[in-house]
Design an enzyme around this catalytic site. Structure first.
Site, PDB file in Angstrom:
ATOM      1  N   CYS A   1     -43.904  20.789   4.046  1.00 53.55           N
ATOM      2  CA  CYS A   1     -42.628  20.554   4.720  1.00 53.55           C
ATOM      3  C   CYS A   1     -42.126  19.158   4.367  1.00 53.55           C
ATOM      4  O   CYS A   1     -42.928  18.216   4.357  1.00 53.55           O
ATOM      5  CB  CYS A   1     -42.858  20.676   6.221  1.00 53.55           C
ATOM      6  SG  CYS A   1     -41.408  20.365   7.227  1.00 53.55           S
ATOM      7  N   PRO A   2     -40.887  19.037   4.012  1.00 51.12           N
ATOM      8  CA  PRO A   2     -39.782  19.984   4.071  1.00 51.12           C
ATOM      9  C   PRO A   2     -39.452  20.649   2.727  1.00 51.12           C
ATOM     10  O   PRO A   2     -38.404  21.279   2.597  1.00 51.12           O
ATOM     11  CB  PRO A   2     -38.608  19.115   4.519  1.00 51.12           C
ATOM     12  CG  PRO A   2     -38.849  17.822   3.802  1.00 51.12           C
ATOM     13  CD  PRO A   2     -40.376  17.662   3.820  1.00 51.12           C
TER      14      PRO A   2
END
Length: 71
Positions: free
Chosen positions: A14-15
């Protein structure tokens, strides 16, 4: 229906899976399906949230495969 586009985000954290999805989705026509291959557990939450914020349809999650349909 044509084959979905694929975002290969396995091993990305993430992200990055959502960023990669957004980049591929830009400029694609409505009805395009995109499969995101992502093994980061956050992707199971982040991808549906991205769909809601952008007005796209979150279709399904199967293991590490998340399917989106653009609107």
């Amino acid at each position: 229906m044509s084959e979905p586009l694929v975002v290969q985000a396995l091993g990305k954290r993430c992200p990055l899976p959502v960023i990669m999805l957004a980049k591929l989705a830009a400029g694609q026509p409505a009805g395009t399906r995109i499969e995101v291959l992502a093994d980061d557990p956050a992707a199971a939450v982040d991808i549906p949230a991205w769909c809601r914020m952008r007005g796209h349809t979150f279709v399904a999650t199967e293991a590490d495969r998340h399917t989106v349909e653009l609107r």
